[in-house]
Motif scaffolding. Structure first.
Motif, PDB file in Angstrom:
ATOM      1  N   ALA A 178      16.235  -8.534  27.828  1.00 15.61           N
ATOM      2  CA  ALA A 178      16.373  -8.955  26.434  1.00 15.61           C
ATOM      3  C   ALA A 178      16.497 -10.467  26.367  1.00 15.61           C
ATOM      4  N   TYR A 179      16.009 -11.029  25.294  1.00 11.80           N
ATOM      5  CA  TYR A 179      15.973 -12.480  25.151  1.00 11.80           C
ATOM      6  C   TYR A 179      16.544 -12.995  23.835  1.00 11.80           C
ATOM      7  N   ALA A 180      16.625 -12.142  22.808  1.00  8.07           N
ATOM      8  CA  ALA A 180      16.858 -12.615  21.450  1.00  8.07           C
ATOM      9  C   ALA A 180      18.210 -13.303  21.274  1.00  8.07           C
ATOM     10  N   ASP A 181      19.255 -12.809  21.958  1.00  6.45           N
ATOM     11  CA  ASP A 181      20.563 -13.439  21.788  1.00  6.45           C
ATOM     12  C   ASP A 181      20.558 -14.862  22.322  1.00  6.45           C
ATOM     13  N   PHE A 182      19.833 -15.106  23.407  1.00  8.82           N
ATOM     14  CA  PHE A 182      19.741 -16.473  23.933  1.00  8.82           C
ATOM     15  C   PHE A 182      18.913 -17.356  23.000  1.00  8.82           C
ATOM     16  N   ALA A 183      17.837 -16.793  22.419  1.00 10.34           N
ATOM     17  CA  ALA A 183      17.015 -17.560  21.490  1.00 10.34           C
ATOM     18  C   ALA A 183      17.818 -17.955  20.258  1.00 10.34           C
TER      19      ALA A 183
END
Length: 419
Positions: A94-99
Motif C-alpha cells: 500500500a502507498y496511499a498513506d505515505f502519499a
C-alpha cells in the motif's frame, strides 16, 4: 527485521540515511519476498542478479536491497518511515498513506515517460491518490477456484463440472469429505491472505469493501450474507480447515499440492507449485450465490519512491531498469505472476508455455481491486487481517464482527482526512 528475511542484498554494506541530509552512497531498497527462503526461491536472488546487471551498465552505482516476508514488510516500512528513516524505494502492499503525508515522489517525477506510459491503464489508475499517480504497480494477480481433479473423481464428482454456485460448492465439499479428503475446501482467513479471501467471498455475494463514491461498506448486507453462509454451510459443517482465522494461504497451498485439499481460491503462483508436484488440477471462476461470481478479485503490489533522502534521480534510473520489458517479464515469469506493463503482458501472451496464465490475464482487465487509493486502506487492511476470521468461528457473529470493522474503518478514514 522480518523473520526469515534476508538481511541485505550483500551488494553493499551501506545503509540508508539516518536523517535529512544524512545518507549513504547506496540507494536503499526494501522489497517483499515472493518466494520461500527455506526452499531457495527467495526474491533476494532475483534482486541480487538485477542489481548486478544494473551495476554493469552503471559502474559505481550502489544498490542495497533488503527482502522481507510479506507478513512483515508493510509494517517494517511503516516503522522506518515513522522513525524518519524510510528507504529510497519500497516495494510493498500500500502507498496511499505515505502519499497523503507528502512523503513520496509522484510517478512522473521519477519514471521516464515511456516507462510510465507502459503500465496497464487499470493498474496505473489504481495507483492514484486524488488523480495523481504515486503508486507504481509491481506485480499483479487475479484469483480463480482451483480444484483437484483426482480427488473429484474419488468423490464421484465430474472433474469437468466444477461448482458454479455456493450450494454446489457446499455439496461438492460434502462429497469430498465423505470420500476422506482431509480439507474439502481451503479457507485462509489468517493474516497472510484474509483481505483477499474475504473480498472474493464478498464479491461473490455482490458486495464490496467500498461503494461507488468510495465510502466503506464492510458491513453491507451482501457481505454479512457471505460470511453467514461461510460459517453455517462450510465451517460449522467441518468442510474447511480447522481454525480458518489462523490459517495462512501458503499452508493451504502446500496442502493442495500434497493432495490434501479438494478446492481453494488461488492465484497464478499455485499453478507452478501444482505442476511441479504433478497435481491434476482444474481452474474455474469462483462460485457465487446464484451463479459464477459476478466480480473477480485483482491484486496489485506497489513500488513507491520516498523523497526523504532526495534520491529521485537515482531511484528513477533504477526503476526504469526494473520496469524494462526484459527485467519485468523475468520477475513475472519467475513467480508465475501477471506483468503490470503492456509490453511484458504482450510478451507473455506470445509464449506458448505461459498458456495456463492466459485465463488469469483475461480476468485482469475487469478485476476489482482493493481500495488502495484510500489513505486509510493500510489501517483497514491490517484490521481485516486481525479480525475477519472471527466472523466464521463457531460462536462468531458475522454481523457483529463486520460492523466493528466498519466502525473502525470509518474512524480511520476520518482520521486520515483530518491529518
Amino acid at each position: 527485521m522480518a523473520t526469515g528475511a534476508a538481511a541485505s542484498g550483500a551488494l553493499t554494506t551501506a545503509g540508508c540515511g539516518t536523517g535529512p541530509g544524512t545518507q549513504s552512497s547506496a540507494l536503499k531498497v526494501v522489497a517483499a519476498d515472493y518466494g520461500d527462503p527455506g526452499r531457495g526461491t527467495s526474491s533476494q536472488g532475483y534482486w541480487d542478479a538485477l542489481v548486478g546487471d544494473f551495476q554493469e551498465r552503471h559502474p559505481g552505482a550502489e544498490i542495497d536491497v533488503e527482502v522481507h516476508s510479506w507478513k512483515d514488510v508493510d509494517k517494517n516500512v511503516a516503522r522506518m518511515a515513522a522513525e524518519g528513516n524510510p528507504p529510497d524505494i519500497a516495494q510493498i502492499g500500500a502507498y496511499a498513506d505515505f502519499a497523503a503525508k507528502d512523503m513520496l515522489y509522484r510517478a512522473g517525477e521519477v519514471l521516464s515517460i515511456p516507462v510510465q506510459a507502459d503500465f496497464l491503464p487499470a493498474l496505473a489508475e489504481a495507483g492514484e491518490v486524488r488523480r495523481v499517480q504515486y503508486g507504481m504497480p509491481f506485480a499483479a494477480s487475479t484469483r480463480l477456484l482451483f480444484y483437484n481433479k483426482t480427488l473429484f473423481k474419488k468423490a464421484g464428482l465430474d472433474p469437468a463440472e466444477p461448482p458454479r454456485t455456493w450450494n454446489q460448492l457446499a455439496s461438492a465439499a460434502a462429497r469430498l469429505k465423505d470420500a476422506g479428503v482431509k480439507i474439502p475446501y481451503g479457507l485462509p482467513l489468517g493474516p497472510e491472505e484474509a483481505p483477499a479471501e474475504a473480498m472474493m467471498w464478498i464479491l461473490s455475494s455482490g458486495g464490496a469493501y467500498t461503494d461507488r463514491v468510495g465510502d466503506y461498506t464492510v458491513d453491507a448486507r451482501a457481505n454479512i450474507k457471505a460470511f453467514d453462509w461461510l460459517r453455517e454451510r462450510l465451517v460449522r459443517s467441518g468442510l474447511t480447515n480447522p481454525n480458518p482465522g489462523r490459517t495462512d494461504r501458503q499452508q493451504l497451498f502446500d496442502a493442495f499440492v500434497r493432495g490434501d485439499v479438494g478446492m481453494l481460491n488461488g492465484h497464478p503462483t499455485l499453478l507452478k507449485e501444482a505442476r511441479a508436484r504433478g497435481v491434476d488440477y482444474g481452474t474455474a471462476v469462483p462460485p457465487g450465490a446464484d451463479g459464477p461470481s459476478p466480480g473477480t478479485l485483482g491484486v496489485a503490489d506497489w513500488v513507491m519512491a520516498f523523497k526523504h533522502n532526495g534520491r529521485g534521480e537515482e531511484a528513477g534510473r533504477f526503476l526504469d531498469f526494473v520496469f524494462s520489458e526484459r527485467n519485468h517479464y523475468a520477475f513475472a515469469e519467475r513467480y508465475d505472476l501477471l506483468p503490470v506493463t503492456t509490453s511484458a503482458n504482450d510478451r507473455m501472451r506470445e509464449r506458448a508455455e505461459r498458456k495456463p496464465l492466459r485465463r488469469f490475464q483475461e480476468e485482469l482487465s475487469s478485476a476489482e481491486f482493493y481500495p488502495v487509493g484510500k489513505v486509510s486502506w493500510a489501517t483497514v487492511s491490517a484490521d481485516i487481517k486481525r479480525s475477519i476470521g472471527r466472523a466464521v468461528e463457531a460462536d462468531g457473529d458475522p454481523a457483529r464482527v463486520l460492523s466493528a470493522i466498519q466502525r473502525r474503518a470509518e474512524a480511520a478514514e476520518t482520521a486520515a482526512q483530518e491529518s
